[in-house]
Design an enzyme around this catalytic site. Structure first.
Site, PDB file in Angstrom:
ATOM      1  N   SER A  63      -7.679  -4.785   1.509  1.00  0.00           N
ATOM      2  CA  SER A  63      -6.371  -4.023   1.468  1.00  0.00           C
ATOM      3  C   SER A  63      -5.884  -3.305   0.525  1.00  0.00           C
ATOM      4  O   SER A  63      -5.440  -2.244   0.568  1.00  0.00           O
ATOM      5  CB  SER A  63      -5.138  -5.107   2.288  1.00  0.00           C
TER       6      SER A  63
ATOM      7  N   ARG B 210      -0.133  -8.212  10.453  1.00  0.00           N
ATOM      8  CA  ARG B 210      -0.880  -9.272  10.076  1.00  0.00           C
ATOM      9  C   ARG B 210      -0.218 -10.036   9.902  1.00  0.00           C
ATOM     10  O   ARG B 210       0.091 -10.643   9.764  1.00  0.00           O
ATOM     11  CB  ARG B 210      -1.437  -8.753   8.585  1.00  0.00           C
TER      12      ARG B 210
ATOM     13  N   ASP C 294      -4.148   0.880   6.801  1.00  0.00           N
ATOM     14  CA  ASP C 294      -3.593  -0.053   6.205  1.00  0.00           C
ATOM     15  C   ASP C 294      -2.838  -0.441   6.016  1.00  0.00           C
ATOM     16  O   ASP C 294      -2.166  -1.630   6.716  1.00  0.00           O
ATOM     17  CB  ASP C 294      -4.257  -0.351   4.363  1.00  0.00           C
TER      18      ASP C 294
ATOM     19  N   HIS D 263      -3.920  -2.697 -10.530  1.00  0.00           N
ATOM     20  CA  HIS D 263      -2.443  -3.015 -10.106  1.00  0.00           C
ATOM     21  C   HIS D 263      -2.962  -4.461 -10.079  1.00  0.00           C
ATOM     22  O   HIS D 263      -3.193  -5.389 -10.569  1.00  0.00           O
ATOM     23  CB  HIS D 263      -3.468  -3.193  -8.453  1.00  0.00           C
TER      24      HIS D 263
ATOM     25  N   LYS E 226      -6.133   0.420  -1.630  1.00  0.00           N
ATOM     26  CA  LYS E 226      -5.174   1.847  -1.597  1.00  0.00           C
ATOM     27  C   LYS E 226      -5.568   2.316  -2.881  1.00  0.00           C
ATOM     28  O   LYS E 226      -5.703   2.961  -3.207  1.00  0.00           O
ATOM     29  CB  LYS E 226      -3.941   1.548  -1.652  1.00  0.00           C
TER      30      LYS E 226
HETATM   31  N1  URA Z   1      -0.982  -6.885  -0.884  1.00  0.00           N
HETATM   32  C1  URA Z   1      -1.138  -5.145  -0.454  1.00  0.00           C
HETATM   33  O1  URA Z   1      -1.370  -4.825  -0.738  1.00  0.00           O
HETATM   34  N2  URA Z   1      -2.373  -5.908   0.778  1.00  0.00           N
HETATM   35  C2  URA Z   1      -2.385  -7.489   1.157  1.00  0.00           C
HETATM   36  O2  URA Z   1      -3.026  -7.528   2.296  1.00  0.00           O
HETATM   37  C3  URA Z   1      -1.964  -8.111   0.214  1.00  0.00           C
HETATM   38  C4  URA Z   1      -0.935  -7.910  -0.903  1.00  0.00           C
END
Ligand code: URA
Length: 433
Positions: free
Chosen positions: A183, A168, A161, A82, A187
């Site tokens: 976050s 946010r 999320d 990622h 995922k």
């Molecule tokens: N990428 C994400 O998936 N979440 C965040 O909070 C910031 C960047």
């Protein structure tokens, strides 16, 4: 349990228990707790932070808020990567075939681009016929047979999320390390992988502008991975300038082909080989990073790596001819050179502006619903430290639009021309394990 008590607790810097974290995550996801109370709690977390145990519990609660992908029918240690987001970041396209070629399964779920950053799924769709939606059966079969498959994000993964991120975004609480880390990791964990290599970008085009912040984010994510039994390594990489030379979609596929054919830009090749090597080690194919890297270098030099990319395209329904004939990828009708009006060295870059300019040319989306033009993009001709004479081409804009004056103005302002040659750039800063 009352949400106001949790807000007060966090406001005074106290830790929240696992039960309290579960309560606010599930209450917000199912609509029982309103935005205004979660906004207050997020702001308290922003100022008071969270300890490692709380961050792992928050990640776990977000994973459990929705569906998770079951990859148990895939043999071997499933490895994913990622990136925290950059400009010209085509590393996934390069590492998937490399890692798969050593027998490590890569079952990848990737996103689309939004704003100034691109998305792997959009880039792959620039290849005629490439399918980014596969049935669960085909996805698992492809990984078991060929060790590689990619799909776009779908289903009800981490709904907590999605809601928290949107809140946010409008409450000034994006740039909180516990919130970013949980976050991202929620995922990845929901997507079912066993091991994760994180590419934490630092610099002008990245979320993290300083090395200290990038280090803290990397450490926090690696610790979450350990707490939730996922082998995790973070590579901190430079995003002070776009990676490689191409920013867009079809042109980024072309550049990934160049790297896998041994003709890639130095920065792109270095970052890709480092990430692929760590993925291969986590997947158990090599004892150490150096051996993995040497193997990948040989694979590229022998021409085998590009054959694996061709196979990858073919098994996902794409036309494999584009790998040997990249001129068959979508081409823009106009190519506009942006020339230097100053002499000196490229002393700085605002990578985010390069991404914004590419989006204006049609390569990206302003809003989720926008269509993109696969042929649009930017080729960077001068990178950090390069000498520039008056009239030298800084970059070339590729577009099908008539009016590109604003995109040209934005990309021009991304180049900082200075009288002094800057220090040599580091591509990889640190590895956090
Ligand atoms: N990428 C994400 O998936 N979440 C965040 O909070 C910031 C960047």
């Amino acid at each position: 349990m009352r949400i106001v008590d949790l807000i007060n607790k966090k406001k005074h810097g106290e830790s929240l228990t696992k039960a309290e974290i579960d309560f606010f995550v599930s209450g917000y996801t199912n609509g029982e707790i309103p935005d205004y109370q979660i906004s207050a709690l997020l702001m308290a977390i922003y100022f008071k932070g969270m300890e490692s145990r709380e961050i792992a519990d928050l990640t776990d609660a977000m994973v459990r808020s929705g569906d998770t992908v079951d990859l148990s029918r895939i043999e071997g240690i499933k490895v994913d990567k990622h990136s925290t987001g950059g400009v010209g970041d085509k590393i996934s396209l390069i590492v998937i075939p490399l890692v798969a070629s050593v027998g490590v399964p890569v079952a990848k779920m990737s996103g689309r681009g939004l704003g100034h950053t691109g998305g792997t799924i959009d880039k792959l769709e620039a290849i005629e016929g490439f399918k980014v939606e596969l049935s669960n059966e085909d996805f698992i079969n492809n990984v078991n047979t060929y060790k590689m498959a990619i799909v776009g994000q779908s289903g009800n993964l981490t709904p907590a999320d999605k809601k928290l991120y949107a809140l946010r975004d409008v409450t000034g609480t994006i740039d909180s390390i516990p919130l970013i880390a949980s976050s991202i990791m929620s995922k990845k964990i929901a997507a079912g992988t066993d091991a994760i290599v994180l590419d934490v970008k630092v610099g002008s085009g990245a979320f993290m502008k300083s090395l200290d912040d990038a280090r803290e984010l990397a450490r926090t994510m690696v610790d979450i991975g350990k707490s939730l039994n996922r082998r995790t390594v973070a590579v901190i990489t430079n995003m002070d300038q776009p990676l490689g030379h191409e920013v867009g979609n079809a042109n980024e596929i072309k550049e990934a082909i160049e790297v896998l054919s041994g003709r890639g830009a130095e920065d792109e090749t270095e970052v890709a080989l480092t990430i692929a090597s760590y993925m291969a080690v986590l997947g158990g194919a090599f004892k150490n990073n150096e051996d993995a890297r040497k193997h990948f270098e040989k694979l590229i030099a022998s021409g085998e790596a590009i054959e694996v990319l061709k196979k990858f395209v073919e098994i996902q329904g794409g036309n494999p001819d584009v790998i040997t004939h990249p001129e068959k990828l979508p081409q823009a009708s106009r190519h506009i050179e942006v020339k230097a009006d100053l002499e000196g060295f490229v002393g700085g870059f605002d990578s985010e502006k390069v991404g914004i300019s590419a989006m204006m040319l049609g390569a990206g989306r302003r809003k989720k619903e926008d269509n993109i033009d696969f042929a649009a993009g930017i080729t960077i001709k001068k990178k950090l430290g390069d000498h520039v004479n008056l009239g030298d081409v800084l970059c070339v804009l590729h577009t099908n639009l008539d009016d590109v004056a604003e995109a040209e103005r934005v990309v021009r302002s991304a180049f900082v021309i200075s009288g002094h040659k800057p220090e040599a750039v580091k591509y990889i800063y640190e590895i956090v394990e």
